[in-house]
Design an enzyme around this catalytic site. Sequence first.
Site, PDB file in Angstrom:
ATOM      1  N   ASP A  39     -39.226   5.940  32.053  1.00 14.16           N
ATOM      2  CA  ASP A  39     -38.638   6.510  30.832  1.00 14.16           C
ATOM      3  C   ASP A  39     -38.105   5.453  29.876  1.00 14.16           C
ATOM      4  OD1 ASP A  39     -39.018   9.196  31.678  1.00 14.16           O
ATOM      5  OD2 ASP A  39     -37.276   9.012  32.980  1.00 14.16           O
ATOM      6  N   ASP A  51     -37.172  14.585  30.693  1.00  9.06           N
ATOM      7  CA  ASP A  51     -37.908  14.454  31.936  1.00  9.06           C
ATOM      8  C   ASP A  51     -37.571  15.658  32.817  1.00  9.06           C
ATOM      9  OD1 ASP A  51     -39.552  13.294  33.816  1.00  9.06           O
ATOM     10  OD2 ASP A  51     -37.966  12.062  34.690  1.00  9.06           O
ATOM     11  N   ASP A 104     -34.423   9.248  33.513  1.00  4.77           N
ATOM     12  CA  ASP A 104     -33.682   8.536  34.545  1.00  4.77           C
ATOM     13  C   ASP A 104     -34.499   7.460  35.234  1.00  4.77           C
ATOM     14  OD1 ASP A 104     -35.449  10.123  35.882  1.00  4.77           O
ATOM     15  OD2 ASP A 104     -33.995  11.036  37.236  1.00  4.77           O
ATOM     16  N   THR A 110      -4.681   3.393   0.031  1.00  3.76           N
ATOM     17  CA  THR A 110      -4.384   4.806  -0.208  1.00  3.76           C
ATOM     18  C   THR A 110      -5.601   5.710  -0.058  1.00  3.76           C
ATOM     19  OG1 THR A 110      -4.657   4.464  -2.588  1.00  3.76           O
ATOM     20  CG2 THR A 110      -2.436   4.282  -1.691  1.00  3.76           C
ATOM     21  N   ASP A 111      -6.814   5.157  -0.133  1.00  4.12           N
ATOM     22  CA  ASP A 111      -8.008   5.971   0.084  1.00  4.12           C
ATOM     23  C   ASP A 111      -8.383   6.048   1.561  1.00  4.12           C
ATOM     24  OD1 ASP A 111      -8.189   6.464  -2.547  1.00  4.12           O
ATOM     25  OD2 ASP A 111     -10.025   5.332  -2.925  1.00  4.12           O
ATOM     26  N   ASN A 167      -8.445   1.394  -3.019  1.00  6.78           N
ATOM     27  CA  ASN A 167      -9.616   1.663  -2.178  1.00  6.78           C
ATOM     28  C   ASN A 167      -9.352   1.389  -0.706  1.00  6.78           C
ATOM     29  OD1 ASN A 167     -11.073   2.406  -4.398  1.00  6.78           O
ATOM     30  ND2 ASN A 167     -12.351   0.579  -4.494  1.00  6.78           N
ATOM     31  N   ASN A 207     -13.367   7.076  -5.875  1.00 12.03           N
ATOM     32  CA  ASN A 207     -13.919   5.879  -6.517  1.00 12.03           C
ATOM     33  C   ASN A 207     -14.470   6.197  -7.907  1.00 12.03           C
ATOM     34  OD1 ASN A 207     -13.628   4.958  -3.736  1.00 12.03           O
ATOM     35  ND2 ASN A 207     -14.896   3.227  -4.337  1.00 12.03           N
ATOM     36  N   ILE A 258     -17.580   0.578  -5.406  1.00 20.52           N
ATOM     37  CA  ILE A 258     -17.883   0.387  -3.991  1.00 20.52           C
ATOM     38  C   ILE A 258     -16.736   0.892  -3.133  1.00 20.52           C
ATOM     39  CG2 ILE A 258     -18.427  -1.303  -2.213  1.00 20.52           C
ATOM     40  CD1 ILE A 258     -20.556  -0.917  -4.401  1.00 20.52           C
TER      41      ILE A 258
END
Length: 887
Positions: free
Chosen positions: A632, A332, A628, A725-726, A722, A694, A288
């Site tokens: 809408d 529009d 606008d 450093t990642d 994870n 990973n 993960i």
Amino acid sequence: MPTISTPEKPHQVPIDQLLKALNTNPKTGLTADEAKNRYDEFGPNALQEVKLESPLTILLRQFTGVIVYILAAAAGISFFLGETVEGFAIIAVLLVNAVTGFLLEWNARQSMDALRKMDTTPARVLRDGRIREISSEEVTVGDVLVVEAGDLVAADGNLLEVSQLQIDESALTGESLPVDKNTEIPPDESPLGDQHNRLFKGTPVTAGNGRAVVTGIGQQTELGKIATMVKDAKRSATPLEAKLDALAKVLIWVTVGLAALFLVVGLFRKEEPFRLIETALALAIAAIPEGMSVVATIALAYGMLRLAEKKVIVKRLSAVETLGGTNVIFTDKTGTLTQNRIEVNTLQLPDANAEIEVDAEAGKLTIIAGNLSVIESDAYQQLIRVGVLCNNADYDSVEGKPKEVGDPVEVSLLKFAIAAGHSPDQIITNFPRKAEQAFSSDTRIMGTLHTHEGGYFVAVKGAAEEVLERCQSLSEKDRKAYYDISEKMAVDGLRTLAFAFRETSEKPGDNFTDGDLTYIGLIGFLDPPRTEVTPALKACRAAGIKVIMVTGDHPATALTIASKVNLIEPGEEMVMTGKDLKPLDQLTEADKTKLLACRVFARVSPAQKLDMIDLYQQQGDIVGMTGDGVNDAPALKKSDIGIAMGLRGTQVAAETADMVLKDDSFASIVSAIAQGRVIFENIRKFVLFLLSCNLSEIFVVTFAGFLNVGNPLLPLQILFINIVTDVFPALALGVGRENSSLMQQPPRDPKTPIMDGYDWRMVVFYALAMTASVLGAYWLGTRELGLTAKEGNNLTFYALSFAQLMHVFNLRSGRSFFVNEITRNLYIWYALLLCLLILALTYYIPFLHKVLSIQPMTTTELWLILAAGFAPVLLVQIVKGIIRLGK
């Protein structure tokens, strides 16, 4: 009390029948008692409140999702095994992600509140024979509503009487010009814009006055129906959210498969169950990418800040990426492609014609096409004079800013005169007004009487057929020719007025417009296109984005504007109206093909906009919607990315949309699209980086287990890699520089996942390269250098950390290894320095030293770590070079 019944199609019911059905006396209105009874029966004239999500609900939603469930399970297992530090570390990750998501999602969802703000104005009604001012919430069915210029209509109703009544219905229908109201019954299937015998809640009265019997209040009004659609319109997960979720599911299967295989092999070998569970936990944590959601959020936030500098406000971060993947934009017309103001566009004189561009502020008039000689004719001068004299508007400059008062068409005539070099004030001074015949639906002309140099001057403007009828000196052939010209101008989308005058030495009678008039010519009025729209649409076409106009305006007007801004090209001149559109569930394949081929839609209702967006979404398109007006709002919410105009747009539209353009510039959408594409490319790169890192952790743990050489990485070490450093190199990748070439490519297929087959092959290749290098170092350290299991674990932790940091240089897209978007990105270098410093701190700070089970290292181990880090980069570059040479 007599039964009150409101008809299903009130615009089709004769007024006497309607008054009888509502039990209302048009002369005296309701009695106070009757009004109170009806208020008790029908309730207040207000929109239903919608319960907004509580902060707790939004916070709890942050703890849902596949990755969250896996991490929660990993934390539970850690506590069960007595690894409390690991358990609390995982919980900390979950809390950081949840708080980040909560803070970024906690923005006001005020669509319904914005709609209700239109209810707070007072209203005048006829009660007990007297006009009384009450709160708009107290207006009830059957009330006789009294309106005049400046009022905001308090409820829907059928008109009883009118006097030059004009209503601005642009927020509901998209119609640029104020609508002239009358008491005549329109055709059965008339859309809102053509129901001229009706008033609609929330629309401002621009001129005249009138009375109407109320047929709908609150949620039963057209405004209320739109509010219901805003509430009911479902917003599905954004493409980025869906793709990240799909990616998480792939990771789950990888994790489950490897963990199950590892457990089966371990049990077959009769290994210790505790060790097997610990290793399986390490695999789960390794699979993960804990930092993915945080990095994605920060990358999107960075894109959001860059867009804010370009006048684009993003309310939902994922909207940045969504716009980058958009391949269909519904826009529009009024206020989006056009300036939402009326200007003189075409001059049609008896002997000359010209298309002009007016700039009153600069005092400049430019002839775009036609006869240059038009401005030299006497008819041209008379046209300007009559346009100024037969006029009740005012145009002036207040503190350097133009101030417009009165009917937009009459204001445009004053601006035309100023641009042509004339002073309206001077003309009015030279021709003092003595009398006026106001415009009415019966005569369809306006006339003014003036004195000038001892004589009299009559100025007349109005519908072409009425003005030409009064020009008795014209031959029948000429009269018909001029009328045909006016009809052609109307077909071309122009609103036309004819002009005439008469000079006499004797004072005319009261009906001074009935004498023989001298015909001057025609003026065609148009809501002019925004100048920046054409190049923006060209950029959209080059980027493979289909732009579709959807408006409530007249079909001819819509097609004219579409042609002027080059939204359509030769061969695409087709326009469909609301009458041509069947409900979505009734469309045949032929209907769908025709609808998908059309680029211009007019007289379209809010419900039909929803159906059209739904149809394109069913085709797999990512749909953007600009707008606008109140009309809408439902479509802005239904679309994948709603884009509101901030300057001219209503509060309802702005608060319903995902993005707001502060400068109302369609060109800003192109900038947003470019930024969105860059963001997606950056996300793809850092996902590629995170997954390869990973997967290398998974391979290291799995292969070491299968080879029965021990457990080279601990769960907490994997979690540290994870998160620290990642994440920082991934974050640096996420805020990379723009790539202009992306806007020269077609939009990516919305069905394509973030990672395609090639990307997955590269992930495996990168992971195997790092795994081979790190396990090689581990094997050398434990087998050749005689390191203990803990020292080998220490070596693997630092070797893998350094290899992953160096891996960022493998993600370049340019041919040069030394000069590319990675090496030019200063954030990459900052991230590497920070991560190296953190790794050094883990070795020297006692607390981290203990938590991560760090062991003392020798110089030989340090050189081994450096070699393990650089080897994968060298291997990848050699392989890429060989592949490139083979092409």
